[in-house]
Design an enzyme around this catalytic site. Structure first.
Site, PDB file in Angstrom:
ATOM      1  N   LYS A  72     -40.580  78.199  66.512  1.00 50.71           N
ATOM      2  CA  LYS A  72     -40.456  76.779  66.556  1.00 50.71           C
ATOM      3  C   LYS A  72     -41.150  76.391  67.839  1.00 50.71           C
ATOM      4  CE  LYS A  72     -36.877  73.063  66.676  1.00 50.71           C
ATOM      5  NZ  LYS A  72     -35.583  73.046  66.492  1.00 50.71           N
ATOM      6  N   SER A 146     -34.149  70.022  62.981  1.00 47.82           N
ATOM      7  CA  SER A 146     -35.423  69.781  63.465  1.00 47.82           C
ATOM      8  C   SER A 146     -36.189  71.170  63.372  1.00 47.82           C
ATOM      9  CB  SER A 146     -35.235  69.578  64.917  1.00 47.82           C
ATOM     10  OG  SER A 146     -34.708  70.616  65.648  1.00 47.82           O
ATOM     11  N   SER A 170     -29.738  71.661  64.074  1.00 49.35           N
ATOM     12  CA  SER A 170     -31.107  71.718  63.628  1.00 49.35           C
ATOM     13  C   SER A 170     -31.465  72.977  63.018  1.00 49.35           C
ATOM     14  CB  SER A 170     -31.783  71.323  65.169  1.00 49.35           C
ATOM     15  OG  SER A 170     -31.746  70.219  65.687  1.00 49.35           O
TER      16      SER A 170
END
Length: 444
Positions: A72, A146, A170
């Site tokens: 990420k 996210s 997330s």
């Protein structure tokens, strides 16, 4: 091939890590344009890393030998910049890895690319100015957020493992939306010097298609090899609940049915099942204050003029919340006490991961703050309480909705019980197997 088997094949010499890397790069090249999972694909660098891996004298002992992993875009990778999903982030290349990425490299993983996140990881929908990250199962829906880019990359079969972060769902939210396994470890399980704090709720975790792969990556992130060894769960006291923590609005019937079906399966193999709901109480203001306070240090490094309008609104609120001391320990402390009381009578809690259907895949970054906030709060109602408490929780697939989207189940345990969650999840993987990827949907 799953990550566990792939690493074993590389360690034994049956697979060449360069060939494994090139295969992953070919899949990304062929299919990621339709999904939008990657902000940056390390086409040349990943192959160089794989070649270097061949020469390591400890190759036969590496837990993630040759495994391509999507990271990420919120943590430092040497030679790359950290984007945080924002055009306002510095493009300065970093000279060293974060401690998280360093652990992945030491374990033999190949950093295949950096995955997209919404700006500052504020939202459970992932889109940036460059792309909307779409669900590999049904492209009309978001991949979540996210950690949506990593979840989509794993669900599409582009990589066997994805790295994610979690402060308010997330990781579990996109795991549920994309039909993969996602683990939010308990507070302190994964040590890190990460500058993002989210009022103490921020942590790193794995996204994978199998429980064993998720356990393997968690063991590396936490530097605890024993977490990769999954045993039988034994007889557990399991509570199931479909009652929303933040109101009486009904959840989708198929989400509730998945919990009921799972309870039946677990009762049949000898677990003690009870319909029981924690006394959530009024923790909402405490959770809202922490979300408004935001990620902390990363927000200070961005060019304010280049931020999305919704982010500027959020950061104005963040300044007020942080400067006036609205993030207070009392409500959190009281909620933890209530949660501990619940888990004195139950070993594991099972709920739906999501409280509503996920949002559509669209340009959420162009909408206002309130338009993003309302669906976000509704979607993650079951998830946030456990970030606030710091208890370990995970999402596993539990079938598909009539829309074609996966359904996720959330498993929660008291602190220090990640191994118990993994054991129960592995048992459910056997009792109720899931499709590992949406590869057929991606191809078509």
């Amino acid at each position: 091939m799953c990550a566990t088997d792939l690493a074993q094949a590389v360690r034994s010499g049956d697979l060449d890590p360069v060939a494994v890397t090139e295969s992953a790069l070919a899949r990304i090249s062929a299919f990621d344009e339709a999904i939008g999972a990657f902000r940056r694909v390390r086409t040349t660098e990943a192959v160089v890393e794989a070649r270097a891996l061949q020469q390591r004298p400890d190759l036969t002992h590496l837990a993630l030998a040759g495994v391509p992993i999507a990271v990420k875009d919120v943590t430092a990778v040497a030679g790359e910049y950290v984007g945080w999903g924002s055009a306002a982030a510095s493009r300065r290349s970093l000279v060293s890895d974060s401690d998280i990425v360093a652990r992945l490299r030491r374990a033999g993983a190949v950093i295949i690319g950096l995955t997209r996140a919404p700006e500052l990881c504020l939202w459970p929908m992932t889109d940036t100015a460059e792309a909307i990250v779409r669900n590999p199962w049904t492209s009309a829906y978001t991949a979540g957020g996210s950690s949506g880019g990593s979840a989509a990359a794993v669900a599409a079969g582009l990589v066997p493992l994805g790295h994610g972060t979690d402060a308010l769902g997330s990781l579990r939210s996109p795991a549920a939306i994309c039909g993969v396994v996602g683990i939010t470890p308990g507070a302190g399980t994964v040590p890190t010097s990460d500058c993002s704090d989210w009022s103490g709720m921020y942590t790193h975790g794995p996204l994978a298609t199998t429980v064993s792969d998720a356990a393997l990556l968690l063991s590396v992130l936490a530097e605890r090899p024993e977490l990769a060894r999954i045993s039988a769960p034994g007889k557990l006291r399991i509570a199931t609940s479909v009652e929303r923590p933040n109101g009486k609005r009904r959840i989708p019937d198929e989400f509730a049915a998945a919990v009921t079906h799972t309870a039946t399966l677990l009762r049949e193999v000898g677990h003690e099942i009870a319909d029981a709901t924690p006394h959530y109480g009024n923790f909402g203001p405490a959770l809202l204050a922490r979300w408004l306070a935001g990620p902390g240090a990363p927000a200070k490094r961005l060019d304010w003029k280049r931020l999305e309008a919704r982010t500027r609104t959020h950061l104005r609120a963040s300044r007020v919340v942080r400067h006036t001391g609205l993030v207070r320990p009392g409500a959190k402390r009281d909620w933890i006490a209530r949660a501990e009381g619940f888990f004195a009578e139950h070993d594991v809690l099972i709920t739906p991961t999501l409280a509503t259907m996920p949002p559509r895949a669209q340009r959420w970054s162009g909408k206002g703050w309130l338009a993003n906030t309302l669906p976000s709060i509704q979607l993650t109602a079951f998830i946030g309480p456990w970030n606030l408490a710091g208890f370990p929780a995970m999402s596993i697939p539990a079938g598909h909705h009539s829309s074609g989207l996966p359904i996720g189940l959330q498993l929660v345990a008291p602190p220090g019980n990640e191994t118990q969650l993994l054991a129960l999840a592995a048992q459910l993987e056997t009792l109720n197997p899931w499709a590992r990827t949406a590869a057929s949907q991606v191809v078509t």
